[in-house]
Design an enzyme around this catalytic site. Structure first.
Site, short mmCIF file in Angstrom:
data_model
loop_
_atom_site.label_atom_id
_atom_site.label_comp_id
_atom_site.label_asym_id
_atom_site.label_seq_id
_atom_site.Cartn_x
_atom_site.Cartn_y
_atom_site.Cartn_z
N TYR A 52 0.82 -1.21 0.00
CA TYR A 52 0.00 0.00 0.00
C TYR A 52 0.86 1.26 0.00
O TYR A 52 2.08 1.19 0.11
CB TYR A 52 -0.94 -0.01 1.22
CG TYR A 52 -0.28 0.34 2.54
CD1 TYR A 52 0.60 -0.56 3.16
CD2 TYR A 52 -0.49 1.57 3.14
CE1 TYR A 52 1.21 -0.23 4.36
CE2 TYR A 52 0.13 1.90 4.35
CZ TYR A 52 0.98 1.00 4.95
OH TYR A 52 1.60 1.32 6.13
N LEU A 103 11.53 1.37 6.55
CA LEU A 103 10.87 1.86 5.34
C LEU A 103 11.65 3.07 4.86
O LEU A 103 12.01 3.94 5.66
CB LEU A 103 9.42 2.25 5.63
CG LEU A 103 8.69 2.65 4.34
CD1 LEU A 103 8.32 1.42 3.51
CD2 LEU A 103 7.46 3.48 4.63
N GLU A 125 13.31 2.51 13.53
CA GLU A 125 12.43 3.60 13.11
C GLU A 125 11.24 3.62 14.05
O GLU A 125 11.22 2.89 15.05
CB GLU A 125 11.98 3.40 11.65
CG GLU A 125 11.23 2.10 11.41
CD GLU A 125 10.77 1.90 9.96
OE1 GLU A 125 10.62 2.89 9.22
OE2 GLU A 125 10.55 0.74 9.59
N LYS A 177 6.49 -1.86 1.74
CA LYS A 177 5.34 -1.28 2.44
C LYS A 177 4.18 -2.28 2.36
O LYS A 177 3.24 -2.13 1.58
CB LYS A 177 4.98 0.09 1.84
CG LYS A 177 4.32 1.03 2.86
CD LYS A 177 4.37 2.47 2.43
CE LYS A 177 3.42 3.37 3.20
NZ LYS A 177 3.54 3.34 4.65
#
Ligand code: PSZ
Length: 283
Positions: free
Chosen positions: A31, A200, A176, A144
């Protein structure tokens, strides 16, 4: 309000999710979330390039091109009169009787829709509190993926502690946030995790790094150790919706003097200028 399902613009009640959609049963898909400012999708090409890369990494072949999708998304924004908000896109591997292995016949299912929302100006001004927690996600966080359980559990832990974000720790270092990239400032240097398979590759992170280069700030691509968090001068998180957001407290301890740091403010201002350059929003 219109929804784009495969090549068709349909209304909410016409959107169909199949019981045997692999996105639904396995989280087998990818996505994107794109911010729209003043009717203009922000860094759309970069988000669509990442969507196509995520799909390709999990061996989903899309039947349309980035150019075709770009056109359709502009049409969706116009049809929905979206001024400020988010554009959500997802692709699943398709519909087939439940079985882990890829189905031979399934065609990818694509859906896109818009969500009106304003910039979180108060939060950006005040900053947020965060906790740290173990990064229990898989080893391909650069994709993702629709599988968000690791992120969902971490975010809920943060919310339960009265905080906004969970900073993830893998092997004693910061990777992260549960839905953000994390930056630290120490002795005038900007520190962030290198863009490898453990994070990411955030579009916002990339924009901020470009601006930091223009401001000639020294950048260190290293994972900060968990034990170093208490010794940094500033911390902030970046994402499509949270932009450049100060983190003022981690695990109940203030960062710096417990207010947004000055380099954080400088990078926030540069980011807002970039929004203004590409759209025309008041802030
Ligand atoms: O609405 C929201 O809260 C959003 S929209 C996008 C995100 C959150 N997060 C994306 C993200 C992420 O999920 C992880 C694990 N790391 C970093 C980011 C930031 O990526 P960009 O900057 O591309 O949105």
């Amino acid at each position: 309000m219109y929804y784009l399902q495969n090549n068709e613009f349909v209304e909410r009640h016409q959107v169909h999710v199949d019981l045997e959609d692999r996105g639904y049963q396995f989280g087998d898909g990818v996505y994107e979330v794109i911010r729209v400012y003043d009717q203009k999708p922000f860094y759309l090409a970069e988000h669509l390039t990442r969507l196509f890369r995520s799909a390709s990494e999990i061996r989903i072949n899309l039947s349309f091109s980035i150019e075709e999708l770009t056109k359709r998304l502009h049409t969706l924004i116009n049809k929905n009169n979206l001024i400020h908000g988010n554009l959500y896109l997802q692709v699943s591997r398709g519909i087939a009787p439940r079985n882990h292995a890829f189905p031979k016949e399934a065609k990818p299912v694509f859906i896109a829709y818009t969500i009106p929302s304003d910039r979180p100006i108060d939060t950006l001004e005040q900053g947020v509190k965060a906790i740290t927690t173990q990064d229990i996600r898989w080893l391909r966080c650069d994709i993702k993926s629709l599988n968000l359980l690791g992120a969902v559990l971490a975010k809920q832990e943060a919310v339960d502690a009265g905080c906004s974000e969970a900073i993830l720790i893998r092997d004693q270092v910061v990777t992260e946030g549960s839905s953000t990239n994390i930056f630290f400032v120490k002795e005038g240097k900007l520190i962030t995790h290198p863009a490898n398979q453990l994070i990411l590759h955030g579009i916002t992170r990339e924009i901020v790094l470009e601006q930091a280069k223009k401001l000639q700030l020294p950048i260190v691509f290293e994972a900060l150790s968990h034990s170093e968090i208490g010794h940094v001068d500033e911390c902030f998180m970046t994402s499509t919706t949270m932009e450049v957001c100060p983190i003022i407290q981690i695990d109940e301890k203030p960062i710096g003097d417990g207010t947004p740091g000055s380099l954080t403010r400088q990078l926030q201002a540069a980011y807002i200028e970039e929004i203004a350059r590409l759209a025309l929003v008041s802030n």
